[in-house]
Every structure is written in structure tokens, then in C-alpha cells.
Design a protein around this motif. Structure first.
Motif, PDB file in Angstrom:
ATOM      1  N   LEU A 127       0.814  -1.209   0.000  1.00 56.56           N
ATOM      2  CA  LEU A 127       0.000   0.000   0.000  1.00 56.56           C
ATOM      3  C   LEU A 127       0.853   1.266   0.000  1.00 56.56           C
ATOM      4  O   LEU A 127       0.468   2.285  -0.591  1.00 56.56           O
ATOM      5  CB  LEU A 127      -0.929  -0.012   1.215  1.00 56.56           C
ATOM      6  N   ASP A 128       2.052   1.226   0.670  1.00 56.69           N
ATOM      7  CA  ASP A 128       2.874   2.441   0.724  1.00 56.69           C
ATOM      8  C   ASP A 128       3.530   2.762  -0.608  1.00 56.69           C
ATOM      9  O   ASP A 128       4.081   3.855  -0.797  1.00 56.69           O
ATOM     10  CB  ASP A 128       3.934   2.313   1.813  1.00 56.69           C
ATOM     11  N   LEU A 129       3.464   1.799  -1.558  1.00 58.78           N
ATOM     12  CA  LEU A 129       4.023   2.048  -2.886  1.00 58.78           C
ATOM     13  C   LEU A 129       3.008   2.661  -3.837  1.00 58.78           C
ATOM     14  O   LEU A 129       3.348   2.952  -4.996  1.00 58.78           O
ATOM     15  CB  LEU A 129       4.539   0.735  -3.491  1.00 58.78           C
ATOM     16  N   LEU A 130       1.807   2.858  -3.381  1.00 63.53           N
ATOM     17  CA  LEU A 130       0.751   3.389  -4.241  1.00 63.53           C
ATOM     18  C   LEU A 130       0.456   4.857  -3.986  1.00 63.53           C
ATOM     19  O   LEU A 130      -0.515   5.396  -4.526  1.00 63.53           O
ATOM     20  CB  LEU A 130      -0.538   2.569  -4.045  1.00 63.53           C
ATOM     21  N   ASP A 131       1.294   5.508  -3.179  1.00 65.56           N
ATOM     22  CA  ASP A 131       1.017   6.908  -2.850  1.00 65.56           C
ATOM     23  C   ASP A 131       2.318   7.562  -2.376  1.00 65.56           C
ATOM     24  O   ASP A 131       3.311   6.881  -2.071  1.00 65.56           O
ATOM     25  CB  ASP A 131      -0.051   6.976  -1.755  1.00 65.56           C
ATOM     26  N   GLY A 132       2.296   8.906  -2.361  1.00 61.48           N
ATOM     27  CA  GLY A 132       3.414   9.641  -1.771  1.00 61.48           C
ATOM     28  C   GLY A 132       4.548   9.993  -2.707  1.00 61.48           C
ATOM     29  O   GLY A 132       5.640  10.337  -2.257  1.00 61.48           O
ATOM     30  N   TYR A 133       4.362   9.934  -4.018  1.00 59.20           N
ATOM     31  CA  TYR A 133       5.424  10.254  -4.981  1.00 59.20           C
ATOM     32  C   TYR A 133       5.371  11.745  -5.352  1.00 59.20           C
ATOM     33  O   TYR A 133       4.302  12.351  -5.426  1.00 59.20           O
ATOM     34  CB  TYR A 133       5.270   9.414  -6.244  1.00 59.20           C
ATOM     35  N   ASP A 134       6.594  12.312  -5.652  1.00 56.96           N
ATOM     36  CA  ASP A 134       6.690  13.691  -6.114  1.00 56.96           C
ATOM     37  C   ASP A 134       6.607  13.775  -7.633  1.00 56.96           C
ATOM     38  O   ASP A 134       6.035  14.723  -8.190  1.00 56.96           O
ATOM     39  CB  ASP A 134       8.003  14.337  -5.644  1.00 56.96           C
ATOM     40  N   SER A 135       7.185  12.788  -8.313  1.00 60.58           N
ATOM     41  CA  SER A 135       7.275  12.867  -9.770  1.00 60.58           C
ATOM     42  C   SER A 135       6.364  11.867 -10.486  1.00 60.58           C
ATOM     43  O   SER A 135       6.348  11.822 -11.712  1.00 60.58           O
ATOM     44  CB  SER A 135       8.725  12.624 -10.214  1.00 60.58           C
ATOM     45  N   LEU A 136       5.654  11.053  -9.731  1.00 55.15           N
ATOM     46  CA  LEU A 136       4.768  10.060 -10.330  1.00 55.15           C
ATOM     47  C   LEU A 136       3.337  10.277  -9.858  1.00 55.15           C
ATOM     48  O   LEU A 136       3.094  10.680  -8.705  1.00 55.15           O
ATOM     49  CB  LEU A 136       5.200   8.633  -9.954  1.00 55.15           C
ATOM     50  N   GLU A 137       2.430  10.000 -10.770  1.00 49.55           N
ATOM     51  CA  GLU A 137       1.011   9.946 -10.404  1.00 49.55           C
ATOM     52  C   GLU A 137       0.565   8.491 -10.445  1.00 49.55           C
ATOM     53  O   GLU A 137       0.994   7.720 -11.309  1.00 49.55           O
ATOM     54  CB  GLU A 137       0.165  10.764 -11.386  1.00 49.55           C
ATOM     55  N   VAL A 138      -0.298   8.144  -9.481  1.00 51.23           N
ATOM     56  CA  VAL A 138      -0.775   6.764  -9.390  1.00 51.23           C
ATOM     57  C   VAL A 138      -2.303   6.779  -9.336  1.00 51.23           C
ATOM     58  O   VAL A 138      -2.897   7.565  -8.581  1.00 51.23           O
ATOM     59  CB  VAL A 138      -0.222   6.040  -8.144  1.00 51.23           C
ATOM     60  N   VAL A 139      -2.908   5.937 -10.148  1.00 53.76           N
ATOM     61  CA  VAL A 139      -4.360   5.748 -10.114  1.00 53.76           C
ATOM     62  C   VAL A 139      -4.643   4.253 -10.015  1.00 53.76           C
ATOM     63  O   VAL A 139      -4.071   3.465 -10.782  1.00 53.76           O
ATOM     64  CB  VAL A 139      -5.054   6.329 -11.369  1.00 53.76           C
ATOM     65  N   VAL A 140      -5.495   3.885  -9.057  1.00 50.24           N
ATOM     66  CA  VAL A 140      -5.914   2.488  -8.890  1.00 50.24           C
ATOM     67  C   VAL A 140      -7.423   2.429  -9.072  1.00 50.24           C
ATOM     68  O   VAL A 140      -8.160   3.251  -8.505  1.00 50.24           O
ATOM     69  CB  VAL A 140      -5.517   1.932  -7.509  1.00 50.24           C
ATOM     70  N   GLY A 141      -7.867   1.470  -9.868  1.00 46.52           N
ATOM     71  CA  GLY A 141      -9.309   1.359 -10.073  1.00 46.52           C
ATOM     72  C   GLY A 141      -9.687   0.085 -10.805  1.00 46.52           C
ATOM     73  O   GLY A 141      -8.817  -0.707 -11.206  1.00 46.52           O
ATOM     74  N   ARG A 142     -10.962  -0.089 -10.964  1.00 48.14           N
ATOM     75  CA  ARG A 142     -11.476  -1.243 -11.705  1.00 48.14           C
ATOM     76  C   ARG A 142     -11.698  -0.805 -13.154  1.00 48.14           C
ATOM     77  O   ARG A 142     -12.516   0.068 -13.418  1.00 48.14           O
ATOM     78  CB  ARG A 142     -12.782  -1.741 -11.091  1.00 48.14           C
ATOM     79  N   ALA A 143     -10.963  -1.426 -14.068  1.00 49.86           N
ATOM     80  CA  ALA A 143     -11.051  -1.062 -15.483  1.00 49.86           C
ATOM     81  C   ALA A 143     -10.367  -2.141 -16.308  1.00 49.86           C
ATOM     82  O   ALA A 143      -9.692  -3.042 -15.772  1.00 49.86           O
ATOM     83  CB  ALA A 143     -10.408   0.292 -15.744  1.00 49.86           C
ATOM     84  N   ARG A 144     -10.519  -2.041 -17.618  1.00 47.19           N
ATOM     85  CA  ARG A 144      -9.819  -2.946 -18.529  1.00 47.19           C
ATOM     86  C   ARG A 144      -8.399  -2.439 -18.730  1.00 47.19           C
ATOM     87  O   ARG A 144      -8.176  -1.263 -19.062  1.00 47.19           O
ATOM     88  CB  ARG A 144     -10.542  -3.014 -19.859  1.00 47.19           C
ATOM     89  N   ALA A 145      -7.428  -3.324 -18.509  1.00 46.26           N
ATOM     90  CA  ALA A 145      -6.023  -2.912 -18.591  1.00 46.26           C
ATOM     91  C   ALA A 145      -5.663  -2.401 -19.981  1.00 46.26           C
ATOM     92  O   ALA A 145      -4.931  -1.398 -20.126  1.00 46.26           O
ATOM     93  CB  ALA A 145      -5.115  -4.084 -18.206  1.00 46.26           C
TER      94      ALA A 145
END
Length: 721
Positions: A127-145
């Protein structure tokens, strides 16, 4: 029944109510405002407290699921014990239910937290790898890859990206270009169908986090189970008390609310009601013993009633010397209405008693009416049994009825008794219709001769189907004759002979005259042959009937004409329904229709499961097939047998397909016959009830009676000492 009044000083109203309650015979009638200077009474002192306690007790019974079966024996319950114990049980129940509600709310929150984290456990990224970045944006969701990857690849503001997938969850990591603003990843996914998930605020591995949450959830469930156990223990402990308290408080509430039906002034009260004439003297003595000469019981009227429906009301004593509509001028005066009908006690007893339930479904008989319960008992099971006519279904109906009768009380017990009678007649008619068992003529299997070929479903016995139509019509004519005769008797007793002749005899003449003509040889052209041939079929040739003589038919037309004239003189508005006697009788054809429909459904189930053939070149009866070898033999001899349907079970052979066919055939047979069994209640039952209510009751029965409910209640769980 006798109409009585109890007049007394208001200071003894409590004692009079106690005496009337203990005597349990006075059916109190509501005060209707007839007395000058009197007002409707008010509840006795303390009624509000008693009602509040009664509501509390019944609420506790509901929460703890307490029923009367938990009480071992009647016991004493004084007011002090009731007050202290009720407060203790209420506080304990409130404490436990509040605690359980809090735990259930926490459990819901915990389950929601688990539901939020489980998708991330499926993703397999801490979970700590999915948030807290300065230069990266992260989106988690239900969708077709693939849709996410395509959108990111086409985005101008995304310099690099990577997509991680679980079973149905996608995590997209993206770095925006130097000249792009914040939110490049979100903008790139605008056109993608994605349900974004919020990343939980935790630094642990998602699998471990889920396990931790599930452990906490299990602890909450264990705590809830513990509270439920405490409530169960409290139920066992408080059951006797709550049942006794409910009975005692219900009795007190009824006593304290009794004056609501009285007429009262500041100093006096008048209570009126009905009771059996034989109990009047004893009731008067009971009141005198309780309050002496501070209250007076007077018998105002007597209503006589005989089983034949006769009824009249006569004033008694002082009421016979005064005008029946007088108005009271002083405290204790009273006015009476000799035309008021008494309440009704239906006491058919014995076998007919449970059929009061069907009569009350239409309406309770008035005191002046004939109670048709006995007639319903004599006709309803017979109609139901005839319409189903299957020994297999009949036994099941009887068994279901016995279970209801043995295990339950009240309405379900009465329904059970009705079902047993209906099942018995269904079994008898099933035997009559060729020992019919679940749509199969058992006499064929037994290899015996049976005179009745069946219900008329196969080519060989079509004459029987037409004969059942004639039977249904003749039964309808007889049934309606009874109804019109009862109408004649009722009109004669309530009015006079002229009313009876114009309003009832006219219909009797129309009914019988029309049907005598129909079964006569007068104007034979439009009359089908089976009307006359059915008598020979039904009697197996012992009786031949070619129709009533033409002269009798003409006499029937004359009788119907006389009925028409009488109706025109007495009730001209009814001439619009002059054909109803013919139409009503034809309505009984539904008996034959349901018989064939239910028999046809059972036959269809058996055809699907077992298959059938017809012998004698298609002119014989249906015979079922029970083996693949016999099916082969039938197919090899088309000159002697006509295959109707091969059946599922006849495909059996030592193979997977054969076993599946056998199992499928058995399932079809069992489920199909269960459906027919249930539809029998909704078709035969409803149609029989309809014929009773609409065709039969409509001729003589008005209903609208009031049940006799005397003030008082028999104690079962408490004592009054």
C-alpha cells in the motif's frame, strides 16, 4: 340472547366492571349518543400506566422471541413484583440490545474496510508504494487494462507509464512531461471506463492488512454471538414472567378501558350489551353481590333464534310497557332499539366446525340468518375432491392437513382440518376415477377391470368427459335450488309470504323451469346428444335416458314464464338478470373444466417422464412405458400401437447419457407433480370457494354479523388470587 342494561352510581363502576369481567358473559355495545345528558365514558384511572407497561412487555416479548409455549404453569404475579421485575428485564434487554447494535455497527464498518482493501490485496502491491510520490502519479481502479494502456500511450502529457493488473483491478503509474501540469494521468484517463479506488492509509502489505481486519471482524462476530447467548439466557430466565405479565396487564387494560363503551354522567353510568338469556339471572346476582343496590341490571329485550333462521326481538319487563324509542331524561334512564341484532356465536362443532373459517371469509352470519357452515361442509370437500380426483394427491393433501391440525392452533389448525376433509374426498374420487394415482390409472398396473375408464383425457373415454360436464351442471342446479329455498324461507320469516313468492319463488320457477325444458325432448335441434347419452354412460348402461317428454318441457317453459311474471310484479328491476339461473348453473361447468385441466397436467408430467402409447389403432387409452425394451417393441409394431411420446426414463442404458435421462425423468416427475399439487389448491380450492360465495351464498346469504365477544378473559398463565 338478551339485551341488558347495567345502571349504577359511578363510584361503583370499578366493582361492576370486575363483576362483569369475572362473569364473562356481557357483550358490551358501544354507546351511540342516544341518551340526553350522557357522554361516552373515559378510561379508569391508571389506564395510561397499564397501557405503557403492556406495550413494554409485548416489545420485550418480541425482542426476546418469547412465546406462550415457554410457560410451565399458571402462577401468581403481584403488582410489586411486576413493577420491579419489568424494570429489571427492560434495563437488561436495553443494555444488551444497545451493546449488540454498537457491535453490529462496528462489524459493518469493519466489513466495509475489508471490502476497500481486498482489491489491493488482489493487485499484490504494498500500500505504501501506491502513494506519496513527487514525480509520479498513481491511479488504482477497476477497469480494462488494455483500455488504460491505450489511453496512456496516446496521451501527450504522459512521458512514461506502467500498468499493473490483478484479476479485475488496475494500477497505473505515470510520469508527466516537463511542460505538463499536475493531473496528467487523471486527464489521460477521462475517456476510460474506470472506477477509481481510494488507497487505504496504511503502510503494511495488503494481504496482511486484510488478514488483520478479518481477525478484528471475527472478534466482533464472537462478541455479538456472546451477546446473543446472554439474550438467550435472559429469554429462558424471563419467559414465564413476561407471558404472565402480558396476560395480567392485558386483563387490567381491558378492564380500565371498558368505560369507553359506557354512557356516563358526573355521577352515574349506563352499560348495555347482550348475553345468553339463560345467564341473565346469574349475572344480576353477581352484580348485586359486588355492589348491592348501587347498581341495577335490567333485561331489556330477548332475541329468539332457531336453527331454521327464525328470529325476533321482544321487549321484557318494564321495557315492554314503554316506547322502544324513548329518550332518557334522568340519570340511569335508557333508550332501546328493539331492531338491533345480537352478536353471533357460531357453534357448529364437530366435523363442520373448521368450515366456519370459509364462511367467515365471506362474512359472519347475522343473528337472523341461517348459518351455512353445515352446507359448506357438505359441499366444499366434495367439489374439491371431484375437481382433483387423484388418490395420490388426496393422500398428500390429507397428510399436509394433519400436520397443520396437529402442530398449530387457531386458523392454521382449522385449515388443516379442511385440508384433511378435502384430501379424503380427493382420494375417494381418485379411486372412483380408475384408481388414479398421480395421473396414472393403477388398475391397469394391477391388471384388474375397472368400470370407470377415467376422466375423459384419452380418445377412448371422451364420453366420460362430456358426462362429467352433465354431472357438474346437475350438481349446480341442485346447489342453487337449496340456495333459493333458503332464500324463500328467509324472506317468509323476515317479511311475509308475498315477499317470499316474488323474491324467491320466482327464481325457483325460472331455474327449474328452464332446466327441465333443456333436458326435455321439446325442440331437440339445438340440444347436444350428450345431454341425454351421459345418463347411460354414468350408469354403465343400466339407465337409458332420451330426454323428458316434450309435454314436460312445455310445462317447464310455462313454469319459467310464471316465474318471469312474478319477478316482474315483485322486483321489476331484477328482470335484467332473468337469465341468471341458466348462466349460474352453467358456471358450475368449471368443476368439469378443472377436473380435466388437473388430470391433463398430471398426464403431461407422466408423458414427459415415462412416455405413453395408444393401442387399438389410436382408439384406445393411454398406456405408460416403463422400459427401453417395451419402447422398442411398440416402435416395431406401428400397426397395433401409436407412440405418443417416448419419455425421458425410457432412454436409460448403462451409460452417462442413459443415467442422466433416468435422473432427469425422475426430477421432472417429482417436480411436475409437486407443481400440480400446489396448483390444485389455487385452482380447485379457489373455484370451489367461488361457487360457494358467488353462486350459492348470493342467493340467500347477506352476512355482516358481529362476533359475540363478552367482556372478560380466561386466565391461562396467572391467577387472580
Amino acid at each position: 340472547m338478551s339485551k341488558v342494561s347495567v345502571t349504577g352510581a359511578k363510584r361503583v363502576i370499578d366493582d361492576v366492571i370486575e363483576a362483569a369481567y369475572d362473569h364473562h358473559s356481557l357483550h358490551v355495545t358501544d354507546y351511540d349518543g342516544r341518551y340526553e345528558g350522557f357522554e361516552p365514558g373515559t378510561s379508569l384511572s391508571g389506564a395510561e400506566t397499564v397501557n405503557d407497561r403492556l406495550v413494554t412487555v409485548r416489545s420485550l416479548q418480541s425482542i426476546l422471541d418469547v412465546d406462550d409455549d415457554r410457560v410451565s404453569a399458571a402462577g401468581r404475579l403481584d403488582d410489586e413484583t411486576l413493577t420491579t421485575e419489568l424494570e429489571r428485564v427492560r434495563d437488561r434487554v436495553n443494555e444488551l440490545t444497545d451493546r449488540r447494535d454498537e457491535l453490529r455497527a462496528s462489524l459493518r464498518d469493519q466489513q466495509e474496510a475489508i471490502d476497500r482493501v481486498e482489491p489491493f490485496a488482489d493487485l499484490g502491491i504494498a500500500l505504501d508504494l501506491l502513494d506519496g510520490y513527487d514525480s509520479l502519479e498513481v491511479v488504482v481502479g477497476r477497469a480494462r487494462a488494455d483500455a488504460v494502456e491505450t489511453a496512456l500511450a496516446a496521451a501527450d502529457d504522459v512521458a512514461a507509464f506502467d500498468v499493473f493488473t490483478g484479476d479485475d483491478v488496475v494500477a497505473a503509474f505515470a510520469a508527466q512531461t516537463d511542460d505538463a501540469g499536475d493531473g496528467a494521468l487523471q486527464d489521460a484517463l477521462v475517456g476510460v471506463d474506470i472506477a477509481v479506488l481510494e488507497v487505504p492509509d496504511a503502510e503494511t502489505d495488503p494481504d496482511a492488512y486484510v488478514a488483520e481486519l478479518e481477525a478484528e471482524r471475527d472478534e466482533l462476530r464472537a462478541e455479538i454471538a456472546g451477546v446473543d447467548e446472554e439474550l438467550a439466557a435472559l429469554r429462558e430466565e424471563a419467559a414465564d414472567f413476561l407471558v404472565r405479565a402480558e396476560e395480567q396487564l392485558a386483563i387490567e387494560a381491558e378492564k380500565k378501558q371498558a368505560p369507553l363503551s359506557f354512557a356516563t354522567t358526573e355521577n352515574a353510568f349506563v352499560a348495555e350489551g347482550w348475553m345468553p338469556t339463560a345467564t341473565v339471572a346469574d349475572f344480576e346476582a353477581a352484580v348485586a353481590d359486588a355492589v348491592g343496590d348501587h347498581a341495577e341490571v335490567e333485561e331489556l329485550h330477548q332475541a329468539s333464534y332457531a336453527a331454521d333462521g327464525s328470529h325476533h326481538t321482544e321487549p321484557v319487563g318494564a321495557s315492554a310497557d314503554a316506547d322502544a324509542d324513548r329518550e332518557a331524561a334522568t340519570d340511569g334512564g335508557h333508550a332501546t332499539e328493539p331492531t338491533e341484532e345480537p352478536p353471533v356465536v357460531q357453534n357448529n362443532g364437530g366435523a363442520a366446525g373448521p368450515f366456519e373459517l370459509l364462511v367467515q371469509g365471506f362474512g359472519r352470519p347475522r343473528y337472523s340468518e341461517f348459518d351455512p357452515t353445515l352446507l359448506v361442509f357438505l359441499t366444499f370437500p366434495a367439489m374439491f375432491g371431484f375437481m382433483i380426483g387423484d388418490a395420490g394427491y388426496g393422500v398428500l393433501y390429507a397428510v399436509i392437513g394433519y400436520v397443520l391440525y396437529a402442530r398449530y392452533e387457531g386458523t392454521l389448525r382449522e385449515l388443516g382440518a379442511v385440508a384433511m376433509w378435502a384430501g379424503g374426498f380427493t382420494t375417494l374420487f381418485g379411486i372412483y376415477f380408475g384408481i388414479d394415482v398421480f395421473g396414472y390409472h393403477a388398475y391397469q398396473l394391477l391388471g384388474i377391470h375397472w368400470p370407470i375408464d377415467g376422466k375423459g383425457l384419452s380418445p377412448a373415454d371422451i364420453d366420460w368427459a362430456l358426462s362429467w360436464l352433465v354431472v357438474s351442471v346437475l350438481f349446480g342446479a341442485l346447489h342453487l335450488n337449496v340456495g333459493y329455498v333458503l332464500s324463500f324461507v328467509g324472506n317468509y320469516q323476515r317479511h311475509d309470504l308475498a315477499h317470499a313468492v316474488y323474491e324467491s319463488a320466482s327464481w325457483l320457477l325460472l331455474l327449474n323451469g328452464a332446466w327441465i325444458w333443456i333436458f326435455s325432448r321439446h325442440v331437440l335441434g339445438p340440444k347436444p346428444d350428450f345431454l341425454f347419452e351421459s345418463f347411460s354412460v354414468l350408469t354403465l348402461g343400466a339407465v337409458t335416458f332420451s330426454g323428458l317428454p316434450a309435454g314436460v318441457g312445455i310445462a317447464g317453459l310455462v313454469a319459467a314464464g310464471v316465474g318471469f311474471v312474478l319477478l316482474a310484479i315483485g322486483e321489476p328491476a331484477e328482470l335484467a338478470e332473468v337469465l341468471s339461473p341458466v348462466v349460474n348453473v352453467i358456471s358450475y361447468a368449471r368443476i368439469m373444466a378443472v377436473l380435466l385441466a388437473k388430470g391433463g397436467m398430471a398426464l403431461a408430467v407422466n408423458l414427459l417422464a415415462f412416455g405413453a402409447y395408444i393401442d387399438d389403432g389410436g382408439e384406445g387409452s393411454y398406456h405408460f412405458i416403463f422400459s427401453p425394451e417395451y419402447l422398442t417393441y411398440i416402435r416395431d409394431h406401428p400397426e397395433s400401437y401409436e407412440l405418443v411420446f417416448a419419455g425421458m426414463t425410457t432412454a436409460f442404458e448403462p451409460s452417462l447419457v442413459g443415467v442422466l435421462a433416468l435422473v432427469g425423468g425422475i426430477v421432472v416427475a417429482v417436480v411436475g407433480h409437486i407443481v400440480v399439487l400446489l396448483l390444485g389448491v389455487s385452482s380447485a380450492g379457489i373455484q370451489a370457494v367461488r361457487l360457494e360465495y358467488v353462486e350459492f351464498f348470493g342467493k340467500f346469504y347477506d352476512s355482516g354479523g358481529e362476533a359475540y365477544t363478552p367482556l372478560g378473559r380466561e386466565r391461562q398463565y396467572t391467577t387472580d388470587e
